[in-house]
Design a protein around this motif. Structure first.
Motif, PDB file in Angstrom:
ATOM      1  N   LYS A   1      10.449  -6.496  -6.094  1.00  0.00           N
ATOM      2  CA  LYS A   1      10.490  -6.012  -7.171  1.00  0.00           C
ATOM      3  C   LYS A   1       9.857  -4.680  -7.481  1.00  0.00           C
ATOM      4  N   ALA A   2       8.920  -4.365  -6.820  1.00  0.00           N
ATOM      5  CA  ALA A   2       8.648  -3.484  -6.709  1.00  0.00           C
ATOM      6  C   ALA A   2       9.490  -2.083  -6.476  1.00  0.00           C
ATOM      7  N   ILE A   3      10.794  -1.790  -5.536  1.00  0.00           N
ATOM      8  CA  ILE A   3      11.693  -1.413  -5.186  1.00  0.00           C
ATOM      9  C   ILE A   3      12.489  -1.246  -6.237  1.00  0.00           C
ATOM     10  N   ALA A   4      12.792  -2.049  -6.109  1.00  0.00           N
ATOM     11  CA  ALA A   4      13.745  -2.674  -7.419  1.00  0.00           C
ATOM     12  C   ALA A   4      13.240  -1.183  -8.655  1.00  0.00           C
ATOM     13  N   ARG A   5      11.961  -1.790  -8.622  1.00  0.00           N
ATOM     14  CA  ARG A   5      11.593  -0.749 -10.192  1.00  0.00           C
ATOM     15  C   ARG A   5      11.476   0.650  -9.653  1.00  0.00           C
ATOM     16  N   LEU A   6      11.137   0.964  -8.866  1.00  0.00           N
ATOM     17  CA  LEU A   6      11.925   2.800  -8.290  1.00  0.00           C
ATOM     18  C   LEU A   6      12.746   3.419  -7.929  1.00  0.00           C
TER      19      LEU A   6
ATOM     20  N   VAL B   1      12.833   7.300  -1.243  1.00  0.00           N
ATOM     21  CA  VAL B   1      13.170   5.561  -2.098  1.00  0.00           C
ATOM     22  C   VAL B   1      14.824   5.353  -1.449  1.00  0.00           C
ATOM     23  N   MET B   2      15.901   5.798  -1.710  1.00  0.00           N
ATOM     24  CA  MET B   2      16.537   5.727  -1.063  1.00  0.00           C
ATOM     25  C   MET B   2      16.678   5.176   0.528  1.00  0.00           C
TER      26      MET B   2
ATOM     27  N   SER C   1       4.698   8.486   2.648  1.00  0.00           N
ATOM     28  CA  SER C   1       4.184   7.818   3.683  1.00  0.00           C
ATOM     29  C   SER C   1       4.121   6.310   3.428  1.00  0.00           C
ATOM     30  N   SER C   2       3.332   5.900   2.164  1.00  0.00           N
ATOM     31  CA  SER C   2       3.130   4.584   2.395  1.00  0.00           C
ATOM     32  C   SER C   2       3.864   3.356   1.769  1.00  0.00           C
ATOM     33  N   LEU C   3       4.765   4.183   1.100  1.00  0.00           N
ATOM     34  CA  LEU C   3       6.392   3.212   0.338  1.00  0.00           C
ATOM     35  C   LEU C   3       5.976   2.110   1.725  1.00  0.00           C
ATOM     36  N   ASN C   4       6.206   1.884   2.636  1.00  0.00           N
ATOM     37  CA  ASN C   4       6.405   0.780   4.115  1.00  0.00           C
ATOM     38  C   ASN C   4       4.834   0.459   3.977  1.00  0.00           C
ATOM     39  N   SER C   5       4.060   0.606   4.158  1.00  0.00           N
ATOM     40  CA  SER C   5       3.069  -0.113   4.299  1.00  0.00           C
ATOM     41  C   SER C   5       2.181  -1.101   3.383  1.00  0.00           C
ATOM     42  N   GLU C   6       2.145  -2.766   4.275  1.00  0.00           N
ATOM     43  CA  GLU C   6       1.745  -3.587   3.715  1.00  0.00           C
ATOM     44  C   GLU C   6       0.752  -3.798   2.639  1.00  0.00           C
ATOM     45  N   PHE C   7      -0.503  -2.859   3.191  1.00  0.00           N
ATOM     46  CA  PHE C   7      -1.291  -2.830   1.973  1.00  0.00           C
ATOM     47  C   PHE C   7      -1.308  -2.090   1.231  1.00  0.00           C
ATOM     48  N   LEU C   8      -0.716  -1.097   1.210  1.00  0.00           N
ATOM     49  CA  LEU C   8      -0.832   0.288   0.154  1.00  0.00           C
ATOM     50  C   LEU C   8       0.285   0.308  -0.725  1.00  0.00           C
ATOM     51  N   SER C   9       1.407  -0.642  -0.529  1.00  0.00           N
ATOM     52  CA  SER C   9       2.827  -0.247  -1.152  1.00  0.00           C
ATOM     53  C   SER C   9       2.832  -0.405  -2.939  1.00  0.00           C
ATOM     54  N   GLU C  10       2.287  -1.357  -3.189  1.00  0.00           N
ATOM     55  CA  GLU C  10       1.864  -1.030  -4.847  1.00  0.00           C
ATOM     56  C   GLU C  10       1.502  -0.133  -5.170  1.00  0.00           C
ATOM     57  N   ALA C  11       0.192   0.428  -5.075  1.00  0.00           N
ATOM     58  CA  ALA C  11      -0.906   1.671  -5.126  1.00  0.00           C
ATOM     59  C   ALA C  11       0.500   2.927  -4.809  1.00  0.00           C
TER      60      ALA C  11
END
Length: 940
Positions: free
Chosen positions: A269-274, A251-252, A207-217
């Motif tokens: 870049k993070a999304i591409a990595r997934l 992820v999709m 649920s945090s994948l779209n979060s501005e602050f939590l997306s990297e973690a």
């Protein structure tokens, strides 16, 4: 100041303690916390006085056992807090679970966090780094303790996750919680996918994948989950399917972000990595070609199309892995008989044809030269070249699936479009054409040699392209890449004239294009040699211009060797009578400058630089190597021998010239073999005499080639026996201590390479000779030389002796071998164990292990006795009884005939235990003393 005084008193006691174990413990702490020094300096004002020394730091690390610093600095600088956490985690690697109370550090953490909630951020930091220390081999823990620590953490996995789940309620700690969760997921924890699928930590990450602050973690967590679900066998993946089924849709749903220009580049870049992680991890599932898997493939095409190369290239590994599965027959074996296997392979490949066609178009533009290429820094140019190589690999993957001919058609369309830009005038744009040709060249090995639709048109376009240096360079390389196609083409001969004209232009345009043209010329002459036999006059004209350096050619001396090789291969196709005349013509421009140099007399010849001679001698090496007419080469070397002898006599002091000359002689011997007649005798007599005076290693190297060719020839036995005895006796007189081995590693390397070759090709001369025991003694002195090649050659020589029964006639030499090795067996074993445990770098471990196991196989129980005597010298403060017994058990198993490949782990662990820190290594080496050839074991 009170603390500082206490530290000084404690350290004084610590470093003067009579017990080795205490001093070793101190040293271990020093190594483990060396990497935290910068952080301590940042926190000098918080931790200790700025004048503190290393001993103070060791003491501070030991006070971590009280667990107070983590609490004290829970709000301190993050860097300091992190380093304190790493230090405590390193402590946990050493300290067994029971010493923490209540079964381990994780339970202790739980209790501390419940009792002191104000310290939770600091404790979370510790919880994050704990799993990371399992794989930190800088910590000098024993292998058994490291395995135990990993098991302890895995057993406490549920406790750790419950702590993290509880911390989710603290909003400002969510990012830290997710990072800790990702860290714990790296352990092989075995939690079923069905459990994780509904776990609050997983749901929070998704649920945090779209979060501005939590997306990297969150991305870190999902990435680890993807890797976890794909680890293991196909049945394991099936068990993880509940988790996969909730990860993939989430992820999709991020796919649209790949093209969202408002998105931060790091987020993209993070999304591409997934997507790349999914592709790499689920490639076996994707290869089935199901509708669901094609959604992931299309997303990875989106990644490949991203304008930023470092993002697009994240998908490259997936395309390669998918290609391997689609094209490898073994991937389809479960589908039954041959017809079913082929049908399934074709069905799968057909499913991905469109994807790989799109991929070709998406990546090919990335190889185009940038407009400002000439102004780029060296680093940027190197990066651009690496990009081109990576794209070439992707194109090869595509050609493997699509077929080279189909891929060629796609790229040819791009070439036609690009050629239309190559008009005349100021707006001449050569870059797209060069890029298209680069891609066409990349897939050359996959294009059928009977392709008749596209390649003739490609070749007809090449003469029409502008001769811009970089474009011309690629044109030349493309011609060379398709040399096999040219040889097979029905009109290949008619094309060759215009294509060779292009190569000549390349030789005269720039150094880079000249290098490409020379290489292409070699490939053309290699593959089209039969077609070119009737055109030797024209080829010799090009050759003479390039080798003489006359005219406008810009071919370097190194690149001219391609032309020497090219003509040599064409001459190989001639009948013997014609080959002899052609070989004379080939040698003429090479021998003339050497004749002139020799005729000028000793004084002038000695003043010449090595380069002035080797540039010509190296060409002879290529001639003798590639002209496959033994009698003609033997005749040539006989006529050339007076010149070679003069150079041997007058330049024997010059290592570069001697190396070049010995290399030329080596290829003459290899090609001519027994046709060399009297010349070989004169050659060996020359180097045998010169070696005693000048000690050039290449004389040993040349002798090795002679032994390989003539070692089994009984008519040469007397001469060869005298040769090897002379060379070995002189070498052993040079290498009398380890300092000499260190000073003369090349001599040691070539000496023992020659000795190994003698064991293989003329044991009948070598094994009974008086030099055999001398060489074994010499090898014992030099085993621990730090020079990699020299050490490996010595170890190979010893293992060849121990493995002599592997050869067909080796059995007859066992009595001789045993008479030499058994009296020295205890010392050899001790030196090998010393090498294993620190006398040689750990990078030599494989070679030392093989030699030790070869010795054990050869001498069985006796070798195990030698090993017991050796390890009994090592104090138990360095190695425990259990570790020693495990090591000896492996040797005993080897002696009993077990497969040695299954015995390497206990030996590697013995090495690791004895190298775990500097103090232990010094204790072990001080006990084994590898530089002392005779050492009596201590009594038990």
């Amino acid at each position: 100041m009170e603390l500082q005084n206490t530290v000084k008193e404690a350290l004084n006691a610590l470093y003067h303690h009579p017990d080795d174990t205490v001093r070793m413990q101190a040293d271990r702490w020093l190594q483990d916390f060396q990497r935290t020094l910068d952080a301590w300096q940042v926190a000098d004002n918080l931790l200790h006085d700025a004048s503190s020394n290393l001993e103070t730091l060791i003491f501070c690390s030991q006070t971590l056992r009280t667990k107070t610093l983590l609490k004290k600095f829970h709000k301190g600088p993050p860097k300091v807090r992190t380093q304190i956490s790493i230090a405590v985690a390193a402590l946990a690697v050493y300290v067994p679970a029971e010493d923490w109370g209540d079964s381990g550090i994780v339970n202790w953490l739980r209790d501390e966090m419940n009792s002191h909630p104000e310290y939770i951020p600091g404790f979370l930091e510790l919880l994050t780094v704990l799993p990371e220390e399992v794989y930190n081999y800088k910590i000098a823990a024993r292998p058994e303790r490291r395995r135990q620590f990993e098991k302890e953490l895995i057993s406490q996995m549920e406790v750790a996750l419950s702590i993290l789940t509880a911390c989710l309620s603290i909003n400002e700690l969510k990012e830290q919680v997710l990072e800790a969760f990702a860290s714990w997921l790296r352990l092989k924890h075995g939690i079923p996918g069905s459990v994780l699928a509904s776990h609050p930590l997983v749901l929070t990450a998704l649920s945090s994948l779209n979060s501005e602050f939590l997306s990297e973690a969150a991305v870190n967590v999902i990435s680890e989950l993807i890797h976890y679900t794909a680890a293991g066998s196909a049945s394991d993946v099936a068990l993880q399917m509940p988790l996969i089924q909730i990860i993939v849709p989430q992820v999709m749903s991020l796919k649209a972000h790949l093209k969202d220009s408002s998105k931060d580049e790091e987020d993209v870049k993070a999304i591409a990595r997934l997507f790349a992680d999914m592709g790499d991890s689920y490639v076996e599932l994707i290869a089935t070609g199901s509708d669901e898997s094609m959604l992931i493939v299309n997303a990875l095409l989106e990644v490949a199309s991203h304008p930023e190369y470092y993002i697009a290239s994240m998908s490259f590994n997936f395309w390669h892995s998918l290609q391997v599965i689609l094209t490898k027959r073994d991937s389809h074996l479960p589908f039954g008989d041959e017809a079913s296997i082929e049908a399934e392979r074709k069905r799968r490949q057909d499913a991905f044809i469109h994807s790989y066609e799109s991929l070709v178009s998406l990546v090919s533009f990335r190889v185009q030269y940038p407009q400002d290429y000439l102004n780029l820094s060296h680093e940027d140019r190197r990066e651009f070249k690496q990009t081109r190589y990576a794209v070439a690999d992707v194109l090869i993957d595509a050609a493997s699936v699509l077929g080279g001919d189909a891929t060629l058609q796609i790229l040819y369309k791009k070439l036609v479009e690009a050629v239309s830009c190559c008009g005349n005038g100021e707006k001449n744009e050569w870059r797209p054409a060069e890029a298209a040709l680069f891609c066409i060249r990349a897939i050359s090995n996959y294009v059928s040699i009977v392709e008749a639709e596209v390649m003739p048109q490609v070749m007809s376009l090449l003469p029409k392209l502008p001769q811009q240096p970089q474009l011309l360079q690629t044109v030349c390389l493309t011609i060379g890449a398709y040399s096999k196609w040219l040889d097979s083409a029905s009109n290949g001969l008619s094309m060759l004239a215009s294509l060779i004209d292009i190569l000549m232009s390349g030789m005269g345009t720039s150094e880079e294009s000249a290098a490409a043209a020379a290489l292409a010329f070699k490939h053309i002459c290699d593959d089209c040699r039969r077609k070119l036999c009737g055109y030797l006059d024209g080829l010799f004209h090009i050759y003479h211009r390039a080798v003489s350096g006359e005219g406008s050619f810009k071919v370097s001396a190194e690149d001219s060797l391609h032309l020497v090789e090219a003509l040599s291969m064409v001459i190989t196709e001639l009948p013997p009578e014609n080959a002899k005349r052609a070989l004379e013509a080939l040698c003429l421009p090479v021998v003339t400058p050497l004749q002139e140099a020799v005729s000028q007399g000793p004084e002038i010849l000695n003043k010449k630089t090595a380069r002035e001679l080797t540039v010509h001698i190296d060409r002879f090496a290529y001639i003798f190597r590639y002209v496959k007419h033994p009698e003609a080469v033997a005749d040539a070397i006989q006529r050339l021998w007076p010149i070679f002898k003069a150079i041997f006599d007058l330049r024997a002091w010059d290592i570069r010239t001697m190396e070049s000359l010995c290399r030329a002689c080596k290829y003459a011997v290899r090609t001519s073999g027994r046709f060399m007649g009297m010349t070989i005798g004169a050659m060996l007599e020359e180097i045998q005499g010169l070696y005693k005076q000048y000690h050039q290693p290449c004389f040993l190297y040349l002798s090795s080639e002679v032994i390989k060719i003539f070692g089994s020839d009984s008519s040469c036995a007397t001469y060869l026996k005298n040769l090897i005895e002379s060379l070995f006796l002189h070498t052993t007189s040079l290498l009398t201590n380890i300092q000499e081995f260190t000073t003369r590693p090349d001599i040691a390397d070539d000496c023992f390479l020659l000795a190994s070759r003698c064991i293989r090709y003329c044991p009948q001369l070598f094994m009974p000779s008086e030099v055999f025991p001398s060489l074994v003694d010499c090898s014992m002195i030099g085993i621990t030389v730090q020079h990699r090649e020299a050490s490996n050659s010595i170890l190979t020589f010893l293992s060849d002796i121990f493995d002599i029964t592997n050869s067909s006639k080796g059995e007859q030499y066992i009595p001789i071998r045993n008479s030499v090795v058994i009296p020295r067996g205890a010392s050899i074993t001790r030196i090998l164990i010393a090498s294993l445990t620190g006398a040689l770098p750990s990078s030599r471990l494989e070679m030392v292990t093989y030699t030790l196991l070869s010795l054990t196989r050869a001498y069985g129980a006796l070798a195990v006795v030698w090993a017991k005597e050796s390890v009994s010298l090592i104090p138990l403060t360095a190695v425990t009884e259990v570790e020693l017994s495990r090591f000896l058990k492996a040797l005993s198993d080897a002696a009993s005939g077990f497969d040695i490949n299954s015995l390497t782990l206990p030996i590697e662990e013995m090495s690791e235990v004895c190298r775990r820190n500097r103090t232990v290594q010094e204790i072990v080496q001080g006990a084994l003393r590898p530089l002392e050839l005779n050492l009596s074991p201590v009594s038990s």
